[in-house]
Design a protein around this motif. Structure first.
Motif, PDB file in Angstrom:
ATOM      1  N   LEU A 171       0.879  -1.179   0.000  1.00  0.00           N
ATOM      2  CA  LEU A 171       0.000   0.000   0.000  1.00  0.00           C
ATOM      3  C   LEU A 171       0.916   1.228   0.000  1.00  0.00           C
ATOM      4  O   LEU A 171       1.606   1.504   0.993  1.00  0.00           O
ATOM      5  CB  LEU A 171      -0.917  -0.025   1.229  1.00  0.00           C
ATOM      6  CG  LEU A 171      -2.220   0.753   1.016  1.00  0.00           C
ATOM      7  CD1 LEU A 171      -3.353   0.139   1.807  1.00  0.00           C
ATOM      8  CD2 LEU A 171      -2.056   2.214   1.378  1.00  0.00           C
ATOM      9  N   SER A 203      -3.248   0.573  -3.535  1.00  0.00           N
ATOM     10  CA  SER A 203      -2.772  -0.802  -3.520  1.00  0.00           C
ATOM     11  C   SER A 203      -1.841  -0.998  -4.722  1.00  0.00           C
ATOM     12  O   SER A 203      -2.196  -0.633  -5.842  1.00  0.00           O
ATOM     13  CB  SER A 203      -3.982  -1.733  -3.641  1.00  0.00           C
ATOM     14  OG  SER A 203      -3.618  -3.019  -3.255  1.00  0.00           O
ATOM     15  N   ARG A 229      -1.982  -5.034   7.186  1.00  0.00           N
ATOM     16  CA  ARG A 229      -2.482  -4.387   5.965  1.00  0.00           C
ATOM     17  C   ARG A 229      -3.844  -3.725   6.256  1.00  0.00           C
ATOM     18  O   ARG A 229      -4.101  -2.591   5.844  1.00  0.00           O
ATOM     19  CB  ARG A 229      -2.590  -5.457   4.874  1.00  0.00           C
ATOM     20  CG  ARG A 229      -3.443  -5.134   3.704  1.00  0.00           C
ATOM     21  CD  ARG A 229      -2.750  -4.323   2.653  1.00  0.00           C
ATOM     22  NE  ARG A 229      -3.757  -3.737   1.808  1.00  0.00           N
ATOM     23  CZ  ARG A 229      -3.565  -3.325   0.584  1.00  0.00           C
ATOM     24  NH1 ARG A 229      -2.376  -3.397   0.049  1.00  0.00           N
ATOM     25  NH2 ARG A 229      -4.529  -2.787  -0.107  1.00  0.00           N
ATOM     26  N   GLU A 272      -5.020   0.167   6.037  1.00  0.00           N
ATOM     27  CA  GLU A 272      -6.210   0.620   5.276  1.00  0.00           C
ATOM     28  C   GLU A 272      -7.100   1.498   6.159  1.00  0.00           C
ATOM     29  O   GLU A 272      -7.635   2.519   5.711  1.00  0.00           O
ATOM     30  CB  GLU A 272      -7.016  -0.588   4.774  1.00  0.00           C
ATOM     31  CG  GLU A 272      -6.356  -1.310   3.610  1.00  0.00           C
ATOM     32  CD  GLU A 272      -6.982  -2.690   3.357  1.00  0.00           C
ATOM     33  OE1 GLU A 272      -8.085  -2.968   3.846  1.00  0.00           O
ATOM     34  OE2 GLU A 272      -6.327  -3.491   2.670  1.00  0.00           O
TER      35      GLU A 272
END
Ligand code: NAD
Length: 495
Positions: A7, A12, A183, A187
């Protein structure tokens, strides 16, 4: 099968290296995903994004930064169950452990939400006539974090919130074995409204780590992992002029004195040795039984071990899950054989436990009459194996801990306040427990061991984290007496 991407700059990004590594569900042995490992160019792209973002991020007001930190904290709280589910799916730990990990992660974001207080600075008025001095702590720029598989959500959050709250931008390189939970946290960070590039994540292995260690735009790097890699990261990073904190492995001792509450000591030994399948850097791996406490202690631990439920982390009756990989499980099992060959008494042999399916399970093991020359004592096993070393005196126990290569945590179980106080002085380790087996400091203190458990002079998170991610700036100012001013301030002399 899913692929876990980088990221970078809020987007992404798929790896172009063609190099991948598998991600497993350790409870079934199935491969559930793969990670694309970063090229040098991809690492450079993440650092460039962080460098560009720093230009504006460090100028954001304390109020704006605080608001964003709270947004992130709230999103992590709201999504705690999903983070925990991802942890269990790729690491294997039981869901209650995963929930505990997320709770400890949130504690660190909450600490960083207090950035207004942490960054307030100091002021000395009239240090000399007309001279004032004030000190502030300024961010460093781009900083990086490299984290291990065993706490894939919590350890990145030991680093990122404090670094970012202080005005730095960040590149995270999490463990390639279980990257879905970190991850998701990254986000959520984007969703909280932070500008793109403030926090980037690249998946990778030694190629990515080496690039971060030598990249001229990375000013500081936090590492948590095994001792050989921690030492390497410390030496390489400092030789490139970077500020480095590198936390390594451990061999944590729990001393049990003859006056200890045996039930408390045995409960603590079992939860601290076998919780999370022993894959904790603060796990107890050596119980040091002093004097005649040894037999009752070993009996009490054995009774509890027989009642432990081992199974998939998603099953609410499971108290311990599988190990991270088949290879690691087999390596851990090898230590039981090595201990027996060296003369230890195998009280409970985890290899005897039977499990359905192809998960990376191993039963819990207890080895008695272990001595300091056996590999089961000298090595960090990082699995559900507890060794009992028998000594005659408190002094011998303290000397054993002092002679050990590592000094992460050490605990004592006793009812004697004087002995406990003496232990907190004597114990040659960074984090000490008194009737507490895993003395992980709360988020508003700092975490770190001694000896080969940590390299660098600053421990991680809490106040030392703020210190690590900032550098001091001291301003000295002199202003003439306004009575001499040409501006009419209403003083008799300049009217
Ligand atoms: P590890 O050292 O294998 O990996 C840690 C990180 O280093 C990972 O991101 C990995 O990709 C990277 N890495 C691995 N090999 C590398 C190499 N040759 N060159 C550069 N980078 C490399 O550790 P692990 O197996 O993921 O985690 C378990 C270890 O971490 C145990 O030793 C445990 O005690 C330790 N640990 C310590 C603490 C602490 O606070 N002291 C906390 C958690 C885990």
């Amino acid at each position: 099968m899913k692929t876990i991407h980088h990221l970078i700059d809020g987007e992404s990004v798929a790896s172009t290296s063609g190099r991948t590594t598998p991600v497993f569900n350790p409870a079934t042995g199935e491969q559930t995903g793969e990670v694309g490992l970063a090229t040098i160019e991809e690492v450079d792209r993440a650092v460039a994004s962080a460098k560009a973002a720093f230009e504006t991020w460090h100028t954001f007001s304390v109020a704006k930064r605080t608001k964003l930190m709270f947004n992130w904290r709230n999103l992590v709280v709201d999504n705690a169950d999903e983070i925990a589910a991802r942890l269990t799916a790729e690491h294997g730990k039981v869901l209650s452990d995963s929930g505990g990990e997320v709770a400890r992660a949130i504690e660190n974001i909450e600490y960083a939400c207090g950035l207004a207080e942490h960054l307030k600075g100091r002021y000395s008025e009239q240090a000399s006539t007309g001279v004032d001095v004030y000190s502030v702590r300024r961010p460093l720029g781009v900083v990086a974090g490299i984290t291990p598989f065993n706490f894939p959500a919590m350890v990145p959050v030991w680093m990122m919130p404090n670094a970012i709250a202080c005005g730095n931008t960040f590149v995270l390189k999490p463990s390639e074995r279980d990257p879905s939970a970190p991850r998701f946290i990254v986000e959520l960070f984007q969703e909280a409204g932070f500008p793109p590039g403030v926090l980037n994540m690249v998946n990778g292995d030694k190629v990515a780590v080496d690039r971060l260690l030598e990249h001229p735009d990375v000013k500081a790097l936090s590492f948590v992992g095994s001792t050989p890699i921690a030492k390497y990261v410390y030496q390489t990073g400092t030789s490139h002029g970077k500020r480095i904190q590198a936390l390594g492995g451990a061999k944590n001792h729990m001393v049990v004195l003859p006056d200890a509450d045996i039930d408390l000591a045995a409960d603590s030994a079992v939860s601290a040795a076998y919780g999370s399948a022993g894959e904790r850097c603060m796990a107890i791996s050596v119980a040091v039984a002093v004097g005649d406490v040894a037999d009752p202690l070993v009996d009490a631990i054995k009774v509890r071990m027989e009642k432990l439920t081992i199974g998939p982390g998603t099953d609410s009756s499971s108290e311990m899950g599988p190990l991270i990989t088949r290879e690691h499980r087999d390596k851990v099992a090898g230590y039981i054989e090595a201990g027996a060959d060296a003369g230890a008494t195998v009280v409970v042999d985890g290899r005897d436990a039977r499990f359905d399916g192809d998960g990376f399970f191993l039963g819990v093991s207890l080895l008695d009459n272990v001595t300091a020359d056996m590999t089961v004592y000298t090595d960090e096993i990082f699995g559900p194996v507890l060794s009992v070393v028998r000594v005659d005196t408190y002094q011998e126990a303290a000397e054993l801990i002092a002679a050990n290569q590592w000094g992460n945590g050490a605990a004592i179980f006793t009812r004697d306040g004087g002995a406990a106080r003496r232990f907190q002085e004597d114990a040659d380790a960074g984090m000490i427990g008194i009737n507490v087996p895993i003395p992980v400091p709360v988020g508003y203190h700092s975490f770190g061991g001694w000896k080969d458990s940590a390299f660098g002079d600053t421990t991680i998170y809490g106040p030392e984290g703020i210190h690590f991610y900032t550098r001091p700036k001291v301003l000295t100012s002199r202003w003439p007496d306004p009575a001499g001013s040409t501006v009419n301030l209403g003083f008799p002399t300049n009217q």
